[in-house]
Design an enzyme around this catalytic site. Structure first.
Site, PDB file in Angstrom:
ATOM      1  CB  CYS A 224      -9.710   8.353  -5.673  1.00 18.55           C
ATOM      2  SG  CYS A 224      -8.897   7.233  -4.508  1.00 18.55           S
ATOM      3  CD1 TRP A 225      -7.662   2.646  -9.634  1.00 14.86           C
ATOM      4  CD2 TRP A 225      -9.323   3.208 -11.006  1.00 14.86           C
ATOM      5  NE1 TRP A 225      -7.818   1.612 -10.537  1.00 14.86           N
ATOM      6  CE2 TRP A 225      -8.847   1.942 -11.394  1.00 14.86           C
ATOM      7  CE3 TRP A 225     -10.391   3.778 -11.718  1.00 14.86           C
ATOM      8  CZ2 TRP A 225      -9.371   1.221 -12.454  1.00 14.86           C
ATOM      9  CZ3 TRP A 225     -10.918   3.066 -12.785  1.00 14.86           C
ATOM     10  CH2 TRP A 225     -10.415   1.804 -13.144  1.00 14.86           C
TER      11      TRP A 225
END
Length: 349
Positions: free
Chosen positions: A95-96
């Protein structure tokens, strides 16, 4: 145990069957690890909603609502794209920044029985490597530039060399722009980060011990900036000059830019974006109704339903005679519905 990325290139995530980016679609569209698929934990709207709750209400409530949303979305992925994955499937998730979105998805996939893992630091750790390679490190590759006037076929020569086994780097292809004023393709250019990802990974596939042929460019290709390490290497590179007669260049451009010539409104948009105020034509135009709706001023002698003949290839920065009036480079041209006014000095209008 999370996987730590240590290098760019095709072996960066070796040993995994699929790289899954669980960020929202807009994040994925801006840039992602090459080869990754997007199975978002949150939609763009859901991500914004959870973020707002986290900031304005409660971190606990945001996590609770986020977990419910993530579970519903993962269920859809399990019944859709992942439905036929075998028990031996080994996905790598990010993810981020390697936090709760990738952690939640990885946990569910692991509980099912798949050998799932996530990337330590998420997309941000990957992005740091791209920035380091293109902006901070000294590029080891030795470039040779193909230079020449627009229409001399530099891009065609570049691709021919590539097919012959010569190492080459197609900057315009990665930027999805032909590099000239009217060089935009039918698709939008990728985001700057996506362009840099493509470039960084292309460089990993090239042998620094062998020359790499690159088309000479300005520091920007359309709206995309060439990263500083690559630009410095280009500025120090030797050049091969490609020349072609003017008629041959004109014939080549008429084919290469056929998509632009077929859509005058797109051409007008590009001219406006590059500071053009208008065009004066010593001849007739067609599609007058469409031209009248453009934000680009166009003044012609008249209209005609017949496609005009093209006599010669044209020139720039030369005097142009319209009847008895000689317009020289640097003069000012003003037009309205009544006519055309040419002056040596700017007017207050």
């Amino acid at each position: 145990m999370a996987v730590t990325l240590s290098q760019l290139g095709p072996d960066m995530t070796g040993g995994f069957d699929t790289i899954i980016d669980v960020r929202a679609p807009a994040e994925f569209a801006e840039d992602h690890i090459p080869g990754a698929i997007n199975l978002p934990a949150f939609s763009d709207a859901e991500r914004a909603r959870v973020g707002t709750i986290y900031v304005q209400d409660s971190a606990f409530r945001a996590r609770k609502i986020g977990a419910a949303i993530l579970a519903r979305n993962v269920a859809q992925h399990l019944e859709g794209p992942l439905a036929e994955k075998p028990g031996s499937w080994k996905p790598l998730v990010y993810c981020w920044r390697g936090g709760q979105r990738s952690g939640g998805v990885t946990s569910i996939l692991s509980q099912i029985g798949w050998r799932a893992d996530r990337i330590e630091g998420g997309y941000k750790s990957y992005r740091r490597m791209v920035v380091q390679a293109l902006y901070e490190a000294v590029l080891l590759h030795r470039f040779v530039l193909l230079d020449g006037n627009t229409g001399s076929g530099k891009t065609a020569v570049l691709h021919a060399l590539g097919k012959a086994g010569v190492q080459m780097l197609d900057l315009e292809g990665m930027a999805e722009h032909r590099g000239s004023l009217l060089g935009g393709l039918t698709t939008e250019q990728p985001a700057q980060k996506m362009f840099e990802s493509r470039l960084a990974h292309a460089l990993t596939r090239l042998d620094p011990a062998k020359p790499v042929v690159v088309e000479a460019e300005s520091s920007k290709i359309g709206e995309r900036l060439i990263p500083s390490s690559v630009w410095k290497a280009m500025m120090m590179a030797p050049r091969i000059e490609i020349s072609a007669p003017l008629p041959a260049r004109a014939r080549f451009l008429s084919r290469a830019y056929a998509d632009v010539l077929a859509e005058p409104d797109r051409m007008a948009d590009r001219l406006i974006n590059n500071g053009w105020a208008g065009i004066v034509i010593n001849g007739a135009v067609r599609d007058a109704q469409m031209l009248a709706g453009l934000d680009l001023g166009i003044k012609a002698l008249g209209t005609s339903p017949i496609r005009s003949a093209k006599a010669g290839t044209g020139a720039i920065d030369v005097p142009v005679a319209f009847g008895s009036v000689l317009i020289e480079p640097g003069m000012y041209v003003y037009c309205d519905a009544d006519g055309v006014l040419v002056t040596h000095e700017p007017l207050s209008v």
